[in-house]
Write a protein that holds these residues in place. Structure first.
Motif, PDB file in Angstrom:
ATOM      1  N   ASN A  61       0.854  -1.184   0.000  1.00 56.00           N
ATOM      2  CA  ASN A  61       0.000   0.000   0.000  1.00 56.00           C
ATOM      3  C   ASN A  61       0.889   1.232   0.000  1.00 56.00           C
ATOM      4  N   THR A  62       0.967   1.906  -1.128  1.00 57.15           N
ATOM      5  CA  THR A  62       1.884   3.039  -1.265  1.00 57.15           C
ATOM      6  C   THR A  62       1.461   4.241  -0.423  1.00 57.15           C
ATOM      7  N   GLN A  63       0.208   4.239   0.071  1.00 55.47           N
ATOM      8  CA  GLN A  63      -0.267   5.389   0.841  1.00 55.47           C
ATOM      9  C   GLN A  63      -0.315   5.126   2.345  1.00 55.47           C
ATOM     10  N   VAL A  64       0.131   3.955   2.777  1.00 59.80           N
ATOM     11  CA  VAL A  64       0.144   3.685   4.210  1.00 59.80           C
ATOM     12  C   VAL A  64       1.230   4.543   4.866  1.00 59.80           C
ATOM     13  N   VAL A  65       0.918   5.079   6.052  1.00 58.53           N
ATOM     14  CA  VAL A  65       1.859   5.920   6.790  1.00 58.53           C
ATOM     15  C   VAL A  65       2.401   5.109   7.962  1.00 58.53           C
ATOM     16  N   THR A  66       3.715   5.111   8.126  1.00 58.98           N
ATOM     17  CA  THR A  66       4.319   4.232   9.133  1.00 58.98           C
ATOM     18  C   THR A  66       4.999   5.016  10.250  1.00 58.98           C
ATOM     19  N   ILE A  67       4.869   4.470  11.453  1.00 61.39           N
ATOM     20  CA  ILE A  67       5.563   4.980  12.641  1.00 61.39           C
ATOM     21  C   ILE A  67       6.346   3.809  13.227  1.00 61.39           C
ATOM     22  N   VAL A  68       7.610   4.019  13.539  1.00 61.48           N
ATOM     23  CA  VAL A  68       8.453   2.943  14.054  1.00 61.48           C
ATOM     24  C   VAL A  68       8.918   3.283  15.467  1.00 61.48           C
ATOM     25  N   GLY A  69       8.737   2.334  16.375  1.00 58.29           N
ATOM     26  CA  GLY A  69       9.209   2.508  17.740  1.00 58.29           C
ATOM     27  C   GLY A  69      10.580   1.875  17.913  1.00 58.29           C
ATOM     28  N   THR A  70      11.532   2.661  18.379  1.00 59.43           N
ATOM     29  CA  THR A  70      12.898   2.155  18.532  1.00 59.43           C
ATOM     30  C   THR A  70      13.392   2.414  19.950  1.00 59.43           C
ATOM     31  N   PRO A  71      14.166   1.490  20.516  1.00 61.62           N
ATOM     32  CA  PRO A  71      14.751   1.718  21.837  1.00 61.62           C
ATOM     33  C   PRO A  71      15.665   2.941  21.826  1.00 61.62           C
ATOM     34  N   VAL A  72      15.812   3.581  22.985  1.00 59.16           N
ATOM     35  CA  VAL A  72      16.616   4.796  23.080  1.00 59.16           C
ATOM     36  C   VAL A  72      18.048   4.569  22.597  1.00 59.16           C
ATOM     37  N   ASP A  73      18.592   3.385  22.861  1.00 55.32           N
ATOM     38  CA  ASP A  73      19.982   3.117  22.501  1.00 55.32           C
ATOM     39  C   ASP A  73      20.139   2.643  21.050  1.00 55.32           C
ATOM     40  N   GLN A  74      19.045   2.662  20.270  1.00 59.38           N
ATOM     41  CA  GLN A  74      19.096   2.225  18.866  1.00 59.38           C
ATOM     42  C   GLN A  74      18.808   3.401  17.932  1.00 59.38           C
ATOM     43  N   ARG A  75      19.408   4.545  18.220  1.00 65.13           N
ATOM     44  CA  ARG A  75      19.129   5.750  17.435  1.00 65.13           C
ATOM     45  C   ARG A  75      19.479   5.565  15.957  1.00 65.13           C
ATOM     46  N   LEU A 107      14.006   4.856   5.150  1.00 65.89           N
ATOM     47  CA  LEU A 107      13.134   3.916   4.439  1.00 65.89           C
ATOM     48  C   LEU A 107      11.710   4.441   4.265  1.00 65.89           C
ATOM     49  N   GLY A 108      11.464   5.654   4.787  1.00 60.13           N
ATOM     50  CA  GLY A 108      10.157   6.267   4.559  1.00 60.13           C
ATOM     51  C   GLY A 108       9.257   6.366   5.760  1.00 60.13           C
ATOM     52  N   ALA A 109       9.753   6.033   6.975  1.00 62.25           N
ATOM     53  CA  ALA A 109       8.923   6.166   8.168  1.00 62.25           C
ATOM     54  C   ALA A 109       8.537   7.629   8.371  1.00 62.25           C
ATOM     55  N   PHE A 110       7.294   7.852   8.794  1.00 56.07           N
ATOM     56  CA  PHE A 110       6.799   9.211   9.005  1.00 56.07           C
ATOM     57  C   PHE A 110       7.264   9.754  10.348  1.00 56.07           C
ATOM     58  N   PHE A 111       7.313   8.872  11.376  1.00 52.87           N
ATOM     59  CA  PHE A 111       7.773   9.227  12.719  1.00 52.87           C
ATOM     60  C   PHE A 111       8.615   8.096  13.265  1.00 52.87           C
ATOM     61  N   CYS A 112       9.516   8.440  14.177  1.00 52.66           N
ATOM     62  CA  CYS A 112      10.189   7.444  15.014  1.00 52.66           C
ATOM     63  C   CYS A 112       9.939   7.825  16.472  1.00 52.66           C
ATOM     64  N   LEU A 113       9.494   6.863  17.256  1.00 51.14           N
ATOM     65  CA  LEU A 113       9.211   7.098  18.668  1.00 51.14           C
ATOM     66  C   LEU A 113      10.100   6.211  19.528  1.00 51.14           C
ATOM     67  N   ASN A 114      10.462   6.720  20.699  1.00 54.22           N
ATOM     68  CA  ASN A 114      11.234   5.907  21.631  1.00 54.22           C
ATOM     69  C   ASN A 114      10.328   4.904  22.324  1.00 54.22           C
ATOM     70  N   THR A 115      10.846   3.702  22.541  1.00 61.34           N
ATOM     71  CA  THR A 115      10.113   2.693  23.300  1.00 61.34           C
ATOM     72  C   THR A 115      10.804   2.488  24.652  1.00 61.34           C
ATOM     73  N   PRO A 116      10.038   2.110  25.706  1.00 59.19           N
ATOM     74  CA  PRO A 116       8.588   1.868  25.690  1.00 59.19           C
ATOM     75  C   PRO A 116       7.808   3.146  25.401  1.00 59.19           C
ATOM     76  N   TYR A 117       6.643   2.975  24.764  1.00 56.34           N
ATOM     77  CA  TYR A 117       5.884   4.114  24.271  1.00 56.34           C
ATOM     78  C   TYR A 117       5.321   4.980  25.388  1.00 56.34           C
ATOM     79  N   ASN A 118       5.421   6.283  25.198  1.00 55.37           N
ATOM     80  CA  ASN A 118       4.686   7.245  26.014  1.00 55.37           C
ATOM     81  C   ASN A 118       3.327   7.447  25.334  1.00 55.37           C
ATOM     82  N   HIS A 119       2.234   7.161  26.055  1.00 61.54           N
ATOM     83  CA  HIS A 119       0.905   7.177  25.432  1.00 61.54           C
ATOM     84  C   HIS A 119       0.549   8.532  24.834  1.00 61.54           C
TER      85      HIS A 119
END
Length: 473
Positions: free
Chosen positions: A76-90, A99-111
């Motif tokens: 799906n070329t129009q899907v928007v992706t958010i990837v959660g990555t550990p703090v030490d995996q910057r 690769l086209g991620a729209f956001f990167c968030l630190n995990t564990p997730y802050n709601h």
């Protein structure tokens, strides 16, 4: 219930954390939320449904989340992706962005952070698909903004939604029996109007205790009451610029009705314990199954608030008045409850479908969905005929309940030489009387009991014993 055109897919192998995040998003963001335990399961879901946003864990150390990101964009070329990555995996976060991620968030997730990112990602998806979504024709698979129906009454409803949604300021009062889909209509009004990029915030006035509803709506300042250790934003303020949906507005207590009236008149409110007014720009869509004119006459609902809310009344037809839509709804529910099943339910035979079309449906679409879910469990891998249906759904004479209720059993039942099953006939007649009373009162047990000259508790016991479902109290 997967109806929305906007959907978020959460991919995380920690069920507790994933479920908590899903609950938080469902409460505050206008979207459907699906969950997957692994990238493989996520890709399988993408084959079945249109996904707007994917929020996936990195799945370190294998980093399968990056592989999912690549494959999802191919599906799906129009899907928007958010990837959660550990703090030490910057560095992995940087790779995800490449690769086209729209956001990167630190995990564990802050709601709170995740909800903001998800809302922004959905807004971005809306921009990508704006022309496609707004110009979409009605299809059997998705209906109009998630509302299933092709009958003339539903077409008329869709036309009304389109017209009133364009004018994004006037209050709307959605009227309909329990189970007809009032919140779906409210969401369609929001999604089709100029406020669609802002929040849709639902509030069930009947489900939230009276002493909590005020703080939920208006929020509070620090120290407003015992336990208020920090300020809290109310749902009114969170809906600023968007739509506030007040479900079952007829159950709101008088003191809150007065405060809501001020919001509609002055476009401002004061948080609980606060003295400084907060200005807001919000469209209010209210809904009720009650007769508000009657409530006004009885002094239970403010007349001035009623006229403020009733700028545009929008009645929703009950299911018994649009029975041609029953096959469409059944197809949709069967597809929903067959997901992930190795032995899928095969639906209803023609005689069963005819019986369902003749049933009065006091619980409306919600009752129909419950029936399909039950049949999909007990008849997995099979089709259902009329005899397989619960007894109350088997009647093939639409006029029988009304005729028997008005004429009495002695005028509609004749003894044959072989005799009759007395208990079965009495039980069926009792069922028909109860269903007719519920039908007349829109599913309200208290009013139905009055019609039948029964105590409310007696009626409730009969409903439980006979397994008759209704969505009202």
């Amino acid at each position: 219930m997967f109806y929305s055109l906007r959907s978020v897919l959460l991919v995380h192998n920690n069920a507790k954390e994933r479920n908590g995040l899903a609950v938080a998003i469902r409460r505050t963001v206008d979207c459907a939320v699906l969950e997957a335990n692994s990238p493989e399961e996520a890709l399988a879901l993408m084959q079945e449904d249109e996904i707007s946003v994917i929020l996936t864990d990195l799945f370190a150390p294998t980093n399968q989340g990056l592989d999912l990101l690549k494959q999802a964009s191919q599906l799906n070329t129009q899907v928007v992706t958010i990837v959660g990555t550990p703090v030490d995996q910057r560095n992995m976060g940087l790779e995800a962005l490449k690769l086209g991620a729209f956001f990167c968030l630190n995990t564990p997730y802050n709601h709170e952070e995740t909800i903001i990112a998800t809302s922004r990602a959905l807004q971005h998806h809306d921009l990508l698909t704006k022309g496609e979504v707004r110009g979409r024709k009605f299809r059997k698979s998705d209906g109009f903004h998630g509302i299933i129906g092709q009958s003339p009454k539903m077409r008329q409803l869709f036309n009304c939604i389109e017209k009133l949604a364009v004018e994004g300021d006037s209050s709307v009062l959605v009227l309909g029996e329990s189970g007809t889909g009032k919140e779906l209509v409210a969401r369609a009004i929001h999604a089709h109007g100029p406020r669609s990029r802002k929040n849709f915030v639902p509030v069930n006035c009947a489900a939230i205790p009276e002493d909590l509803l005020e703080s939920e709506l208006f929020g509070y300042v620090k120290g407003a009451f015992t336990g208020a250790n920090q300020a809290k934003m109310g749902r009114l303020q969170y809906a600023d610029g968007g739509t506030l949906f007040l479900d079952e507005i007829g159950d709101m207590k008088a003191s809150l009705q007065a405060k809501l009236l001020r919001v509609l008149q002055e476009k401002e409110f004061e948080p609980v314990g606060g003295v400084k007014p907060v200005s807001i720009d919000v469209r209010v869509v209210a809904a009720t199954h009650r007769d508000l004119e009657k409530s006004v006459a009885e002094g239970r609902f403010r007349e001035d608030l009623y006229y403020r809310l009733n700028v545009i009344p929008l009645p929703i037809p009950p299911l018994r008045k649009r029975k041609d839509d029953i096959p469409l709804l059944i197809d949709r529910f069967v597809a929903i409850y067959n997901r992930k099943k190795k032995n899928p339910f095969k639906g209803f035979e023609e005689d069963a479908m005819q019986a369902l079309k003749l049933y009065p449906w006091p619980g409306n679409v919600r009752e129909l969905e419950n029936l399909v879910q039950r049949m999909s469990i007990f008849f997995a891998g099979q089709t259902v005929n009329r005899e397989d249906l619960p007894e109350k759904y088997q009647c093939l004479d639409e006029a029988a309940p009304a005729q028997q209720a008005s004429q009495g059993p002695e005028n509609t039942i004749s003894l044959e030489e072989g005799g009759v099953d007395f208990n079965l006939l009495v039980s069926r007649f009792e069922n028909q009387l109860i269903l007719q009373a519920l039908n007349i009162t829109g599913g309200n047990k208290r009013e139905a009991a009055k019609l039948l000259n029964l105590k409310r508790t007696t009626l409730i016991e009969k409903l439980k014993r006979k397994n008759i479902q209704t969505g009202e109290g």
